[in-house]
Design an enzyme around this catalytic site. Sequence first.
Site, short mmCIF file in Angstrom:
data_model
loop_
_atom_site.label_atom_id
_atom_site.label_comp_id
_atom_site.label_asym_id
_atom_site.label_seq_id
_atom_site.Cartn_x
_atom_site.Cartn_y
_atom_site.Cartn_z
N ASP A 74 1.16 -1.05 -0.08
CA ASP A 74 -0.06 0.08 0.31
C ASP A 74 0.83 1.35 0.24
O ASP A 74 0.48 2.35 -0.87
CB ASP A 74 -1.25 -0.02 0.78
CG ASP A 74 -1.68 -0.99 1.64
OD1 ASP A 74 -1.50 -2.34 0.89
OD2 ASP A 74 -2.40 -1.41 2.77
N GLU A 104 4.90 -8.92 11.36
CA GLU A 104 4.48 -8.45 10.40
C GLU A 104 5.61 -8.03 9.00
O GLU A 104 5.79 -8.39 8.22
CB GLU A 104 3.63 -6.99 10.62
CG GLU A 104 2.88 -7.56 9.22
CD GLU A 104 1.84 -6.05 9.57
OE1 GLU A 104 1.68 -5.83 10.36
OE2 GLU A 104 1.05 -5.28 8.40
C1 9WN Z 1 -5.34 -2.69 4.59
C2 9WN Z 1 -3.85 -7.88 6.10
C3 9WN Z 1 -3.12 -6.63 4.99
C4 9WN Z 1 -2.03 -6.80 3.35
C5 9WN Z 1 -1.63 -5.80 2.85
C6 9WN Z 1 -1.39 -4.96 3.70
C7 9WN Z 1 -1.85 -4.54 5.21
C8 9WN Z 1 -4.16 -3.59 4.91
C9 9WN Z 1 -3.99 -2.26 6.57
O1 9WN Z 1 -2.94 -5.04 5.83
O2 9WN Z 1 -3.70 -3.95 4.26
O3 9WN Z 1 -5.09 -3.81 3.45
O4 9WN Z 1 -5.18 -1.89 7.20
O5 9WN Z 1 -3.19 -1.66 5.86
O6 9WN Z 1 -0.53 -3.95 3.64
O7 9WN Z 1 -0.41 -6.56 2.20
O8 9WN Z 1 -2.86 -7.94 2.48
O9 9WN Z 1 -2.36 -8.57 6.36
#
Ligand code: 9WN
Length: 450
Positions: free
Chosen positions: A183, A418
């Site tokens: 993101d 993470e």
């Molecule tokens: C938004 C769940 C997700 C991953 C993404 C990561 C993060 C979410 C957030 O977490 O994104 O989708 O709330 O930041 O960037 O790759 O799928 O682990």
Amino acid sequence: MRPHHDPPDPAQRDRLLTAARAVLDRNWTGASTIPAPGIYPHQWSWDTGFIAIGRSWGDGRRAAVELEHLFEAQWANGMLPHIRFGPDTTNYFPGPDFWQADRSPAAPAGIETSGITQPPIHAVAALEIHRRAGTAAERADARAFLERLYPRLASMHRYLAAARDPSGIDLATLVHPWESGLDNSPAWDRLLGDLEIPPGALPAYERRDLMHVDPADRPTDDAYDRFVYLAATYRDSGYDDATIVERSPFLVAGPLFNAIYLWSEEALGEIATILGGDPAPHRARARAIARAIVRELWEPERRLFLARDLRTGRLEPEATVISFVPLLDAELDTGIVDAICGDLGSTMFHPAAAAHFLVPTYGVGTPGFDARRYWRGPVWLNTNWLLWRGLRQHGRHEYAAEILASSVALVERAGFREYFDPLTGEGHGGDGFSWTAALLIDMLERPDGE
Ligand code: 9WN
């Protein structure tokens, strides 16, 4: 290249496998696995693919259950949403109240979902579940599972090819940075920096991520405003792809999303063969995507893959870990494989640190590199794993072994976090993170020759 970390020994391997399986068990809800307690309390799309690949080693049943649970949330137009929400819809932002998926006639009734997608790793995961089935009963179950899932996987790929390829270049287009999975990557900085949010256009909202994680690990408020504005724009169009493709200021074809798309299209061909169908259309699609990745995303002077902004036609200048992911194409030109390995061996490996960890998501020492902030430098196990799979299939075993050893060293040092600081190995973001556990399982279980 000098080795930095020792390969895992057998006792360590067994201990890590047990610990990784315990993380997945703790995050199991009965029908799916949450990415991490607290910060990510629902089912995410590409996380589910990674988790299913980890679970395919010894727990194929749950792997199949959670993939099918995710695909129950698929929209009628084939779009697989990036989140399927669980029963408590107030514990994550943006939740169902924000997405209002029912603005689209394609959204499923009675299941709460987001309105955007994520990298399509799922056909690869489904095939892995079938490959690992051992006994006759498991093989029968896995085949029945593929029979049920194949039409849904194919419909997701058709959606990407039809609704998400406005210029007809054989690449899938992202309409939001959240769709990329990375993101907050510097790969999107120029585009997000150019974004003008008209006065009054940003809905009021409250971040929930900062209740769980240090703000220094997460995107800034300014980045979040841009994410929320883009998502609200898409929502307010009623999730109409034709409108969004015409108007969205963020319309990008990237090398990571498309390399995964091509890898899964190849997997769909194998699934079609297993089911007695015709693999040829999938093979042909996969090759078209592969050619398009090189034609549209390869920057011949800098000799690397970059994302293309389809609004202006220009390549986005920031080189990040996404540049390496086309290694997933088994037929990638050897000269390009050499160029990627050259970059991996120099730019991304910090020359000054004696014991740094691989592979940073953004070049150490690059202005803007941040050792702990979300996708702007830290090591993530999923990008490591994608490179590890790609390097092995091109016979670059020395590099692959180095990435495995680094991944093991990080988890030993900091646990199933993470993401990790590439210089110190410290853990950041969520804790007890599912894909870190699942992909470490795959790296430790997968035999050398496979
Ligand atoms: C938004 C769940 C997700 C991953 C993404 C990561 C993060 C979410 C957030 O977490 O994104 O989708 O709330 O930041 O960037 O790759 O799928 O682990």
